[in-house]
Design an enzyme around this catalytic site. Structure first.
Site, PDB file in Angstrom:
ATOM      1  NE  ARG A 142     -29.702  64.054  37.358  1.00 40.31           N
ATOM      2  CZ  ARG A 142     -30.007  64.479  38.593  1.00 40.31           C
ATOM      3  NH1 ARG A 142     -29.144  64.363  39.576  1.00 40.31           N
ATOM      4  NH2 ARG A 142     -31.188  65.035  38.833  1.00 40.31           N
ATOM      5  CE1 TYR A 200     -11.084  59.953  19.547  1.00 41.37           C
ATOM      6  CE2 TYR A 200     -12.008  61.442  21.193  1.00 41.37           C
ATOM      7  CZ  TYR A 200     -12.174  60.620  20.096  1.00 41.37           C
ATOM      8  OH  TYR A 200     -13.414  60.473  19.532  1.00 41.37           O
ATOM      9  CG  ASP A 254      -8.069  57.846  26.729  1.00 38.42           C
ATOM     10  OD1 ASP A 254      -8.362  56.638  26.639  1.00 38.42           O
ATOM     11  OD2 ASP A 254      -8.625  58.734  26.068  1.00 38.42           O
ATOM     12  CE  LYS A 298     -14.097  54.989  20.258  1.00 41.11           C
ATOM     13  NZ  LYS A 298     -13.140  55.997  20.687  1.00 41.11           N
TER      14      LYS A 298
END
Ligand SMILES: *Cc1c(COP(=O)(O)O)cnc(C)c1O
Length: 387
Positions: free
Chosen positions: A56, A109, A182, A207
């Site tokens: 992690r 978004y 973003d 994306k």
């Protein structure tokens, strides 16, 4: 100069392919292995090899991706997450505390809006919304002393509004706030917000960066080491990290980002040419068009205009739905940025949740994620579906 320092000074494509990893010293492996391990052997208590203790906190496959992402965005540090929204949540909780205020795009978004409105707001983070292409309204939304973050997205989804990153960075900094951008729609190949004054870049690497519709992921990239330390602490403390296989797929995608984006842009331009001359089509929305209200700003801050195209059809919602169901090369589906072309009806699909609000989109609007297939096939497919 070390090999890594040399890489930092080279061109975009070289950084995308080489930054973050040097061939493995024991085997010479050119590509980083998928380090499917949760823990690491210590040489005596606290004797960590390369700083790895638990996956992690750090994993070598993820480290390679993070190094490459920092290099392509021209940032100091990058952090890879399990999704774009995991990155956003970590960012907000790293930089804001209850009582703080954030300005978000009025066409953010949908997932970003939901996160801020339904998750962060109940914990005491206040927000206002303003249009990304109106610096005056963004300035008016700032609450002196309370606004700690301005959140920008450019181009936005699905209306492809463009915000002036450099101008909004000045606004933010004058108010003592940070600017987050973003950069999912443009990708680092077309636009590098940190070089224009932004403090943090957010990506849904699902994306264009991943680019093959086969992995969900997110990233944060920053330039300030104090911000980096806060992000690093919260990435580990909250734990929404990218797994090693996801990091490996994303890194593989990133290597070809430049050539894919150029083809996405070429094909989008062909599609835009076709749509603007079709009698059944109304407004065509693309930042590369001189008629687009954000064209000048886009020209200044983007290398090219991207693979996303939206347009309205004559004949209302019924016609738009019909077109969406008739294409064969364009697959009807949500998401974007993969090699395959996608078509969708925002009003009924990605933006159904904002129906009846200020964010409602026209019901005759169609959004395309133009892929990298043969351009003639894409145009012929749309022609068939429209006629
Ligand atoms: C998809 C997307 C996100 C969210 O990312 P996930 O990887 O789906 O969590 C955030 N911003 C934009 C612009 C997106 O397109």
């Amino acid at each position: 100069m070390s090999e890594q320092e040399q890489t930092q000074k080279s061109g975009f494509e070289t950084r995308a392919i080489h930054a973050g990893y040097e061939p493995d010293p024991t085997t010479g492996a050119v590509i980083p292995p998928i380090f499917a391990t949760s823990t690491y052997k210590q040489d005596g208590v606290g004797g960590l090899r390369g700083g790895y203790e638990y996956s992690r906190s750090g994993n070598p496959t993820r480290t390679a991706l993070e190094g490459a992402l920092a290099a392509v965005e021209e940032g100091e540090r990058a952090f890879a997450f399990a999704s774009g929204l995991a990155a956003e949540d970590t960012l907000i909780r790293s930089l804001l505390t209850p009582g703080d205020h954030v300005v978000i795009p009025d066409d953010a978004y949908g997932g970003t809006f939901r996160l801020v409105d339904k998750v962060e707001q109940p914990w005491g983070i206040d927000y206002s919304a303003a249009p990304v292409d109106d610096a005056e309204r963004i300035a008016a939304a700032i609450r002196p002393g309370q606004t700690k973050l301005i959140w920008l997205e450019t181009p936005t989804n699905p209306l492809l509004n463009v915000g002036d990153i450099a101008a909004i960075a000045r606004l933010a900094h004058d108010a003592g706030a940070l600017l987050v951008v973003d950069n999912t729609f443009a990708s680092p190949y077309l636009q590098r917000p940190l070089t224009l004054g932004a403090d943090v870049v957010v990506h849904s690497t699902t994306k264009y960066v991943g680019g093959h519709s086969d992995v969900v992921g997110g990233a944060l990239v920053c330039r300030d080491l104090d911000v980096a330390e806060r992000l690093a602490f919260h990435q580990n403390a909250i734990g929404g990290v990218a797994g090693p296989f996801d990091a490996w797929l994303t890194l593989r995608g990133l290597k070809t980002l430049a050539v894919r984006m150029d083809r996405h842009c070429d094909n989008a331009e062909r599609v835009v040419d076709f749509l603007t001359s079709h009698p059944g089509v109304g407004d065509v929305i693309y930042p590369g068009l001189e008629t687009h209200p954000g064209h000048e700003v886009a020209q200044r801050q983007m290398h090219r205009y991207g693979g996303m195209v939206s347009f309205r059809v004559h004949g209302g919602e019924a016609k738009a739905l019909e077109v969406c169901s008739r294409t064969e090369v364009f697959t009807l589906g949500e998401s974007l940025g993969g090699v395959e072309s996608l078509i969708e009806h925002p009003g009924r699909m990605t933006h159904a949740s904002v129906a009846g609000t200020d964010l409602e989109v026209p019901d005759d609007l169609i959004r395309l994620s133009v892929g990298i297939e043969t351009a003639d096939d894409l145009v012929a497919d749309l022609e068939r579906a429209l006629d």
